[in-house]
Design a protein around this motif. Structure first.
Motif, PDB file in Angstrom:
ATOM      1  N   VAL A  94       2.900 -22.251 -29.985  1.00 51.21           N
ATOM      2  CA  VAL A  94       3.427 -21.129 -29.197  1.00 51.21           C
ATOM      3  C   VAL A  94       2.654 -20.998 -27.886  1.00 51.21           C
ATOM      4  CG1 VAL A  94       3.967 -18.668 -29.185  1.00 51.21           C
ATOM      5  CG2 VAL A  94       4.001 -19.941 -31.346  1.00 51.21           C
ATOM      6  N   ASN A  95       3.383 -20.951 -26.771  1.00 54.41           N
ATOM      7  CA  ASN A  95       2.810 -20.638 -25.463  1.00 54.41           C
ATOM      8  C   ASN A  95       3.077 -19.161 -25.199  1.00 54.41           C
ATOM      9  OD1 ASN A  95       2.304 -23.481 -24.994  1.00 54.41           O
ATOM     10  ND2 ASN A  95       4.489 -23.666 -24.505  1.00 54.41           N
ATOM     11  N   VAL A  96       2.059 -18.394 -24.901  1.00 59.24           N
ATOM     12  CA  VAL A  96       2.205 -16.954 -24.719  1.00 59.24           C
ATOM     13  C   VAL A  96       2.044 -16.600 -23.233  1.00 59.24           C
ATOM     14  CG1 VAL A  96       1.445 -14.667 -25.437  1.00 59.24           C
ATOM     15  CG2 VAL A  96       1.230 -16.609 -27.020  1.00 59.24           C
ATOM     16  N   TYR A  97       3.101 -15.936 -22.709  1.00 55.71           N
ATOM     17  CA  TYR A  97       3.086 -15.555 -21.290  1.00 55.71           C
ATOM     18  C   TYR A  97       3.328 -14.057 -21.145  1.00 55.71           C
ATOM     19  CZ  TYR A  97       3.633 -20.597 -20.510  1.00 55.71           C
ATOM     20  OH  TYR A  97       3.442 -21.968 -20.513  1.00 55.71           O
ATOM     21  N   ASN A  98       2.655 -13.469 -20.158  1.00 62.69           N
ATOM     22  CA  ASN A  98       2.767 -12.031 -19.905  1.00 62.69           C
ATOM     23  C   ASN A  98       3.676 -11.792 -18.697  1.00 62.69           C
ATOM     24  OD1 ASN A  98       2.439  -9.285 -19.663  1.00 62.69           O
ATOM     25  ND2 ASN A  98       0.268  -9.361 -19.098  1.00 62.69           N
ATOM     26  N   ALA A  99       4.831 -11.133 -18.939  1.00 65.99           N
ATOM     27  CA  ALA A  99       5.757 -10.821 -17.848  1.00 65.99           C
ATOM     28  C   ALA A  99       5.668  -9.364 -17.435  1.00 65.99           C
ATOM     29  CB  ALA A  99       7.190 -11.162 -18.276  1.00 65.99           C
ATOM     30  N   THR A 100       4.630  -8.650 -17.901  1.00 62.28           N
ATOM     31  CA  THR A 100       4.477  -7.232 -17.582  1.00 62.28           C
ATOM     32  C   THR A 100       3.408  -7.054 -16.492  1.00 62.28           C
ATOM     33  OG1 THR A 100       2.657  -6.631 -19.063  1.00 62.28           O
ATOM     34  CG2 THR A 100       4.842  -6.858 -20.048  1.00 62.28           C
ATOM     35  N   PRO A 101       3.356  -5.874 -15.853  1.00 61.45           N
ATOM     36  CA  PRO A 101       2.301  -5.629 -14.861  1.00 61.45           C
ATOM     37  C   PRO A 101       0.960  -5.292 -15.508  1.00 61.45           C
ATOM     38  CG  PRO A 101       3.777  -3.746 -14.976  1.00 61.45           C
ATOM     39  CD  PRO A 101       4.368  -4.793 -15.855  1.00 61.45           C
ATOM     40  N   GLY A 104      -3.980  -8.671 -19.758  1.00 64.17           N
ATOM     41  CA  GLY A 104      -4.626  -8.872 -21.053  1.00 64.17           C
ATOM     42  C   GLY A 104      -3.683  -8.964 -22.252  1.00 64.17           C
ATOM     43  N   LEU A 105      -2.404  -8.708 -22.051  1.00 65.53           N
ATOM     44  CA  LEU A 105      -1.486  -8.705 -23.198  1.00 65.53           C
ATOM     45  C   LEU A 105      -1.268 -10.103 -23.778  1.00 65.53           C
ATOM     46  CD1 LEU A 105       1.311  -6.174 -22.119  1.00 65.53           C
ATOM     47  CD2 LEU A 105      -0.665  -5.792 -23.594  1.00 65.53           C
TER      48      LEU A 105
END
Length: 208
Positions: A94-101, A104-105
C-alpha cells in the motif's frame, strides 16, 4: 259389447273399438325425474372439475424430485457465490498519500496499516490530480485486477473509500486520504470485516 270391455261392465264403462286406450304417466312426474337427473349430472361435473383444478395447482409438488421455488421463481437452495479467496494483508503493498491540507496523516495511517500486517510502499503528499480534490474519506487506486481481491481487503480498513483504477500493471495500491478522513477504522471492526471475506454468505440461485 266389444271384446275389450271387461266382464260385467257396460254402459258408460263400455269400451268400444278394437284398440287399447293409451296410458300416459302424469307430466309432473316426468318433470321431477328429469330435474333430478340434471342435478346429479351437474354435481358430478362440478366435483370432477374441482379435482382437476387441484391436480393442476398441486401437480408439481406431488412429482418426485420437484423443486421448491420462491415467489420470484428462484430455487430455495443456498449456493455459495464463486468468489476467489481474498489475499492476506501481508500480500498487499500500500502506498499512502495525503490529499488533505493537514500534515502528518499519511505517516500515521501508514504506521497503523503496517501494524495490521500490510506492506507499506511510498508515503507522502498526493499527486496533483488528487491533492485537495478528494471530498470523501479516501480513494483506493490500483490496476483493474485489484477488484478481484486487494481492493476488498484494504477497504475493510477504511469504510466509505472510493475504488478507482488506472493503467498500472503492478499489484501495489494507492490509499489517497480525502478531506473527510480522520482515522482508519478500529482494528476490531477491520478484523471483523476481514473475517467476513473468508465466509461468503450463501444466496438463492436462479436457473434460467
Amino acid at each position: 259389447m266389444s271384446m275389450l270391455t271387461p266382464p260385467g261392465m257396460g254402459g258408460k264403462y263400455r269400451i268400444t273399438g278394437d284398440a287399447y286406450p293409451r296410458m300416459r304417466r302424469p307430466r309432473n312426474r316426468r318433470k321431477i325425474v328429469g330435474a333430478a337427473i340434471a342435478a346429479v349430472t351437474a354435481l358430478t361435473l362440478a366435483g370432477w372439475g374441482t379435482v382437476q383444478l387441484i391436480d393442476v395447482f398441486a401437480g408439481d409438488e406431488k412429482k418426485p424430485g420437484a423443486n421448491t421455488r420462491t415467489a420470484a421463481g428462484c430455487e430455495a437452495v443456498p449456493v455459495v457465490s464463486a468468489v476467489p479467496p481474498a489475499p492476506k494483508p501481508a500480500q498487499i503493498t500500500v502506498n499512502v498519500y495525503n490529499a488533505t491540507p493537514r500534515g502528518g496523516l499519511a505517516k500515521a495511517a501508514a504506521d497503523e496499516l503496517r501494524k495490521r500486517g500490510f506492506v507499506i510502499g511510498k508515503v507522502g503528499n498526493a499527486p496533483v490530480a488528487y491533492d485537495k480534490k478528494v471530498p470523501g474519506t479516501g480513494v483506493l487506486l490500483g490496476a483493474p485486477k485489484a477488484y478481484g481481491g486487494s481492493f476488498r481487503v484494504l477497504a475493510t480498513q477504511l469504510r466509505g473509500s472510493q475504488l478507482k483504477t488506472d493503467a498500472r500493471e503492478t499489484a501495489d495500491i494507492d490509499l489517497i486520504l480525502g478531506t473527510a478522513f480522520t482515522t482508519l477504522d478500529t482494528k476490531r471492526d477491520a478484523d471483523a470485516a476481514l473475517a467476513s471475506l473468508a465466509k461468503p454468505t450463501p444466496r438463492p440461485s436462479c436457473k434460467t
